[in-house]
Design an enzyme around this catalytic site. Structure first.
Site, mmCIF file in Angstrom:
data_model
loop_
_atom_site.group_PDB
_atom_site.id
_atom_site.type_symbol
_atom_site.label_atom_id
_atom_site.label_comp_id
_atom_site.label_asym_id
_atom_site.label_seq_id
_atom_site.Cartn_x
_atom_site.Cartn_y
_atom_site.Cartn_z
ATOM 1 N N PRO A 78 0.822 -1.220 0.000
ATOM 2 C CA PRO A 78 0.000 0.000 0.000
ATOM 3 C C PRO A 78 0.853 1.266 0.000
ATOM 4 O O PRO A 78 0.360 2.355 -0.253
ATOM 5 C CB PRO A 78 -0.802 -0.093 1.304
ATOM 6 N N GLU A 105 1.578 -8.476 8.590
ATOM 7 C CA GLU A 105 1.811 -7.034 8.766
ATOM 8 C C GLU A 105 2.615 -6.474 7.600
ATOM 9 O O GLU A 105 2.695 -5.260 7.417
ATOM 10 C CB GLU A 105 2.576 -6.762 10.062
ATOM 11 N N ARG A 143 -3.323 -7.911 -20.838
ATOM 12 C CA ARG A 143 -4.194 -7.314 -21.867
ATOM 13 C C ARG A 143 -3.407 -6.532 -22.898
ATOM 14 O O ARG A 143 -3.876 -6.311 -24.011
ATOM 15 C CB ARG A 143 -5.194 -6.344 -21.231
ATOM 16 N N ASP A 158 -9.816 1.290 -24.708
ATOM 17 C CA ASP A 158 -10.105 1.179 -23.280
ATOM 18 C C ASP A 158 -9.884 2.496 -22.548
ATOM 19 O O ASP A 158 -9.080 3.316 -22.978
ATOM 20 C CB ASP A 158 -9.167 0.147 -22.623
HETATM 21 N N1 SAH Z 1 0.904 -3.185 7.433
HETATM 22 C C1 SAH Z 1 0.896 -2.894 6.030
HETATM 23 C C2 SAH Z 1 -0.193 -3.656 5.297
HETATM 24 C C3 SAH Z 1 0.100 -5.105 5.140
HETATM 25 S S1 SAH Z 1 -1.123 -5.892 4.172
HETATM 26 C C4 SAH Z 1 0.609 -1.436 5.822
HETATM 27 O O1 SAH Z 1 -0.154 -0.861 6.602
HETATM 28 O O2 SAH Z 1 1.100 -0.851 4.847
HETATM 29 C C5 SAH Z 1 -0.271 -7.347 3.669
HETATM 30 C C6 SAH Z 1 0.273 -7.336 2.266
HETATM 31 O O3 SAH Z 1 -0.773 -7.183 1.339
HETATM 32 C C7 SAH Z 1 1.261 -6.222 1.953
HETATM 33 O O4 SAH Z 1 2.558 -6.572 2.341
HETATM 34 C C8 SAH Z 1 1.139 -6.107 0.440
HETATM 35 O O5 SAH Z 1 1.971 -7.041 -0.224
HETATM 36 C C9 SAH Z 1 -0.314 -6.502 0.184
HETATM 37 N N2 SAH Z 1 -1.191 -5.323 -0.036
HETATM 38 C C10 SAH Z 1 -2.184 -4.917 0.787
HETATM 39 N N3 SAH Z 1 -2.804 -3.846 0.305
HETATM 40 C C11 SAH Z 1 -2.203 -3.546 -0.864
HETATM 41 C C12 SAH Z 1 -2.398 -2.528 -1.856
HETATM 42 N N4 SAH Z 1 -3.328 -1.587 -1.729
HETATM 43 N N5 SAH Z 1 -1.596 -2.541 -2.944
HETATM 44 C C13 SAH Z 1 -0.640 -3.486 -3.077
HETATM 45 N N6 SAH Z 1 -0.399 -4.451 -2.186
HETATM 46 C C14 SAH Z 1 -1.169 -4.499 -1.088
#
Ligand code: SAH
Length: 241
Positions: A78, A105, A143, A158
């Site tokens: 994220p 996490e 795609r 698209d």
């Molecule tokens: N504690 C982290 C979230 C971990 S979620 C934080 O707050 O940033 C667990 C995993 O899900 C992450 O390591 C990532 O690989 C994936 N993930 C979760 N949300 C994502 C998103 N919006 N975009 C890309 N990967 C995501």
């Protein structure tokens, strides 16, 4: 999860036709302890578990040995740069890409610093793992590989392909529960239809995602339509602003 999604639809057909290869790797195969553990408690305390660095490094090293060095090692997170159509197009131009999926996490930060070559996010929300983001990226990239989507024009039209949204689509019946398909589309006037679609696409973009228009690749006709729509917006007594 990954293999299930790859077994259906356009992706499955593309893989079957060898237009792309996707391989999911189980991190547990790259562990050395008896319990095959891929996670551990966070240094400094706090809730949840963190993916250990060793299995990820070993997995990428094994992939490089098997198939050649990847040109990008994408960590999905994220905290990454927003994944968008331009990023998809860039990745589609590469031969080998590794996507690292987090869990729990997150991942030991040494992976981000010393293994990943980039970090991408699929949106401002938190998922429980990187598998869905990885699949989103694989699908969007696939795609754009020639031959994956039957009709190249479909991809070219698209949303985001040229920085604007797609025009609305209709199919038969021409009238459904009193709702009619726009007259122009059943008129058979190809020139008029083309113009109507351009106008719709630009109007929609202007209404919903005006910020896209700054970088959009518009042809002369579309630029004219945009100017006209903006003039009208300015002149309207109840403008959006
Ligand atoms: N504690 C982290 C979230 C971990 S979620 C934080 O707050 O940033 C667990 C995993 O899900 C992450 O390591 C990532 O690989 C994936 N993930 C979760 N949300 C994502 C998103 N919006 N975009 C890309 N990967 C995501």
């Amino acid at each position: 999860m990954i293999e299930g999604a790859l077994a259906e639809g356009i992706l499955a057909r593309a893989i079957q036709r060898e237009l792309l290869t996707v391989r999911a790797r189980d991190l547990r195969e790259f562990t050395e302890d008896r319990h095959r553990s891929v996670d551990d408690v966070p240094y400094g305390g706090g809730p949840g578990m963190v993916l250990k660095p060793e299995p990820l490094f070993r997995a990428v090293e094994a992939i490089a040995r098997d198939t050649g060095a990847p040109q990008a090692i994408v960590l999905v997170s994220p905290q990454g740069r927003p994944f968008c159509q331009d990023e998809a197009a860039r990745l589609a131009g590469l031969e080998r890409v590794v996507i690292l999926c987090g869990r729990y996490e997150g991942i030991d930060d040494r992976v981000r610093e010393n293994l990943a070559t980039e970090e991408l996010s699929i949106g401002d929300y938190v998922l429980s793992g990187g598998e869905l983001p990885a699949l989103v990226i694989v699908d969007a990239v696939a795609r754009l590989i020639p031959g994956v989507v039957g009709d190249e024009d479909s991809v070219a039209g698209d949303s985001f392909a040229r920085g604007i949204l797609d025009f609305p689509h209709f199919t038969r019946p021409a009238e459904f529960r009193d709702w009619k398909v726009p007259d122009v589309l059943v008129s058979g006037h190809h020139g008029e239809i083309r113009k109507w679609r351009k106008r719709q696409a630009i109007e929609l973009t202007l209404q919903r995602r005006p910020e896209l228009l700054a970088d959009a690749e518009l042809d002369v006709e579309e630029q004219e339509i945009l100017r006209e729509l903006m003039e009208r917006q300015k002149g309207a007594p109840h403008g959006r602003d």
